[in-house]
Design an enzyme around this catalytic site. Sequence first.
Site, short mmCIF file in Angstrom:
data_model
loop_
_atom_site.label_atom_id
_atom_site.label_comp_id
_atom_site.label_asym_id
_atom_site.label_seq_id
_atom_site.Cartn_x
_atom_site.Cartn_y
_atom_site.Cartn_z
N ARG A 42 45.94 -59.16 68.08
CA ARG A 42 47.38 -59.16 67.62
C ARG A 42 48.29 -59.10 68.91
NH1 ARG A 42 48.63 -53.68 64.66
NH2 ARG A 42 50.61 -54.66 64.45
N ASP A 101 40.45 -50.78 64.75
CA ASP A 101 42.02 -51.30 64.94
C ASP A 101 42.19 -51.57 66.53
OD1 ASP A 101 44.94 -50.77 64.95
OD2 ASP A 101 44.31 -48.93 66.38
N LYS A 109 44.08 -44.40 62.27
CA LYS A 109 43.73 -43.48 63.20
C LYS A 109 44.30 -42.16 62.77
CE LYS A 109 46.05 -46.26 65.72
NZ LYS A 109 46.64 -47.06 66.64
N HIS A 139 52.67 -37.57 63.82
CA HIS A 139 52.76 -38.66 64.53
C HIS A 139 54.12 -39.61 64.83
CE1 HIS A 139 50.66 -42.31 66.41
NE2 HIS A 139 51.64 -43.09 65.61
N SER A 179 47.33 -49.88 61.07
CA SER A 179 47.06 -49.77 62.30
C SER A 179 47.05 -48.03 62.85
CB SER A 179 47.52 -50.48 63.41
OG SER A 179 47.34 -49.87 64.76
N1 URA Z 1 51.05 -48.08 67.13
C1 URA Z 1 50.02 -48.44 66.78
O1 URA Z 1 48.97 -47.46 66.84
N2 URA Z 1 49.66 -49.63 66.01
C2 URA Z 1 50.58 -50.61 65.88
O2 URA Z 1 50.41 -51.62 65.51
C3 URA Z 1 51.90 -50.48 66.47
C4 URA Z 1 52.30 -48.84 67.04
#
Ligand code: URA
Length: 450
Positions: free
Chosen positions: A168, A161, A187, A82, A183
């Site tokens: 946010r 999220d 995932k 990622h 966050s």
């Molecule tokens: N990417 C994400 O998935 N979440 C964040 O908070 C920042 C970057």
Amino acid sequence: MRMYDIIQKKKHGAALTKEEIFFAVQGFCDGEIPDYQMSAFLMAICLKGMNEQETTDLTLAMAKSGDQLDLSKIKGVTADKHSTGGVGDKTTLIIGPLVACAGVCVAKMSGRGLGHTGGTIDKLESFPGFQTALPTEKFIENVNTIHFSLASQTSNLAPADKKIYALRDVTATVDSIPLIASSIMSKKLAAGSQVIVLDVKVGSGAFMKNLPDAIALANTMVAIGNRAGRMTYALLTDMNQPLGRTVGNQLEVEEAIETLSGNGPKDLTTVSLRLAEWMLVGCKKATSVSEAEKIVRKLLFGGAAKEKLAEFVAAQGGDPSYVSTPQKFPKAPISLVVTSSKEGYVARINTEEIGISSLLLGGGRETKDSVIDLRAGIRLLKKAGEKVTKGEPIAILYGAKEESLAAAKTRLLAAYDFSELPPELPPLIYGYADADGFHPETQASFESKA
Ligand code: URA
């Protein structure tokens, strides 16, 4: 338990229990906790922080809020990679086939691009016929047969999220390390892979603008992954300029193919190889990064990884002939060569501005529903540190509308900074983080603890 007390406790900087964190996340998802209380809670986290255990609990609460992929039917160790986001980052298209050739099972969920950053799903749709909405059985079957499958992220992957991120975004609570780390990792955990390799970008075009913040984010994400039972590593790489020389979906696919043919730009090739090496180490296909390096170089420069890309494209319904004959990709109707009005060296390229130029050309999405032109984008002929003479081409813009090209040109020219003397360039790879913390690149980075 009351949300008011949890907010109050965090406001005073105390550590929350797992039960309190799960209560807040679940209650918010179920609609029992209103936006204003969650907003206050997020701001308290921003200001007072969270320790590693709290951040892990927050991540797990979000990961468990929706679907969790069951990859147990995959025969082999699964690994995911990622990137924290950047411009011109097409490494997944290179690394996926590369590590698949080495026997790593890559079952990857990816997203679409938004704003100035691109997404792997859009890039892959440059191959005519390519399917990303795969049923789970087909996704698993493809990994078992060819070791690599990539599907678009289901809408129910870590829904907490998604809901929290939307808040946010409008409450100035994006830039918090525990919130960013949880966050991203929620995932990754929900997507099920046993090994996670993170590419934490550092620089003007990244979430983390400086190295100390990037190290803190990398260490936090590695700790979360390891505490959750996933072997996790992070590489810290430069995002002070786009990676490679192309920005835009189809152009990036073409550059990935060039790289898999052994002729890619040095920065893109180096970062892709190193990330692939850590995936091999994590999956115990190599005992050290130096051993992994020998394996991946052979697979990349020997052509096996390029063949694997064609196999992967075909397995997902795409036309694999585009891999061997990328000239078949359709060309954008118009192009514009941008020349330099200055003499000297390229000192800096504002990465975000390049991403926005590509978006203006039609290559990116302003909103989730925008339609993109896969052919649109930018070829950077000059990058930081390179010499430029007056009138020399620095970039080529590709698009479909004259007015978009003109707007993108203005933006691109403003993104370039020139200097009389050769500039000092930041390192391409700053180092890596594992369970023991951050190891700068100059240290014996090649001695892995695997
Ligand atoms: N990417 C994400 O998935 N979440 C964040 O908070 C920042 C970057």
